[in-house]
Write a protein that holds these residues in place. Structure first.
Motif, PDB file in Angstrom:
ATOM      1  N   THR A  54     -36.606  86.931  97.492  1.00 23.02           N
ATOM      2  CA  THR A  54     -36.513  85.708  96.702  1.00 23.02           C
ATOM      3  C   THR A  54     -37.812  84.920  96.775  1.00 23.02           C
ATOM      4  O   THR A  54     -38.318  84.429  95.765  1.00 23.02           O
ATOM      5  N   LEU A  55     -38.379  84.817  97.975  1.00 23.19           N
ATOM      6  CA  LEU A  55     -39.651  84.115  98.135  1.00 23.19           C
ATOM      7  C   LEU A  55     -40.789  84.839  97.423  1.00 23.19           C
ATOM      8  O   LEU A  55     -41.656  84.200  96.822  1.00 23.19           O
ATOM      9  N   ALA A  56     -40.786  86.161  97.472  1.00 23.94           N
ATOM     10  CA  ALA A  56     -41.820  86.935  96.780  1.00 23.94           C
ATOM     11  C   ALA A  56     -41.732  86.704  95.270  1.00 23.94           C
ATOM     12  O   ALA A  56     -42.768  86.564  94.599  1.00 23.94           O
ATOM     13  N   CYS A  57     -40.521  86.649  94.733  1.00 25.48           N
ATOM     14  CA  CYS A  57     -40.350  86.383  93.300  1.00 25.48           C
ATOM     15  C   CYS A  57     -40.816  84.977  92.947  1.00 25.48           C
ATOM     16  O   CYS A  57     -41.460  84.781  91.908  1.00 25.48           O
ATOM     17  N   ALA A  58     -40.524  84.017  93.808  1.00 26.10           N
ATOM     18  CA  ALA A  58     -40.969  82.644  93.568  1.00 26.10           C
ATOM     19  C   ALA A  58     -42.489  82.570  93.594  1.00 26.10           C
ATOM     20  O   ALA A  58     -43.104  81.903  92.748  1.00 26.10           O
ATOM     21  N   GLU A  59     -43.104  83.261  94.547  1.00 24.51           N
ATOM     22  CA  GLU A  59     -44.564  83.284  94.623  1.00 24.51           C
ATOM     23  C   GLU A  59     -45.156  83.908  93.366  1.00 24.51           C
ATOM     24  O   GLU A  59     -46.147  83.412  92.817  1.00 24.51           O
TER      25      GLU A  59
END
Length: 81
Positions: A54-59
């Motif tokens: 999820t954090l990778a997608c947000a980044e």
């Protein structure tokens, strides 16, 4: 005895993080039987993976919105005249 460990995907990053925190607290007590500890650990790893993805997608979204370049956030002092 601990209720069964959830296996479904979390509904949000925040929900996953809360569940992960509860699992860590439960595991840290050391009061779970081995099989329940393993199930909690396995669920925790799945939640961790979900959070990382999820954090990778947000980044990635931030990179796209900022023109492929991540820039440091400016402090309030730097913005003052």
């Amino acid at each position: 005895m601990m209720k069964s460990i959830a296996t479904e995907s979390p509904i949000s990053f925040e929900a996953a993080l809360q569940e992960l925190e509860r699992l860590v607290q439960t595991l840290e007590t050391g009061n779970l039987p081995l099989e329940e500890s393993l199930a909690a650990y396995e669920r925790g790893m799945a939640l961790l993976k979900f959070c990382q993805e999820t954090l990778a997608c947000a980044e990635q979204r931030i990179r796209i919105l900022s023109g492929e370049e991540l820039t440091p956030l400016a402090s309030k002092e730097a913005d003052a005249p």
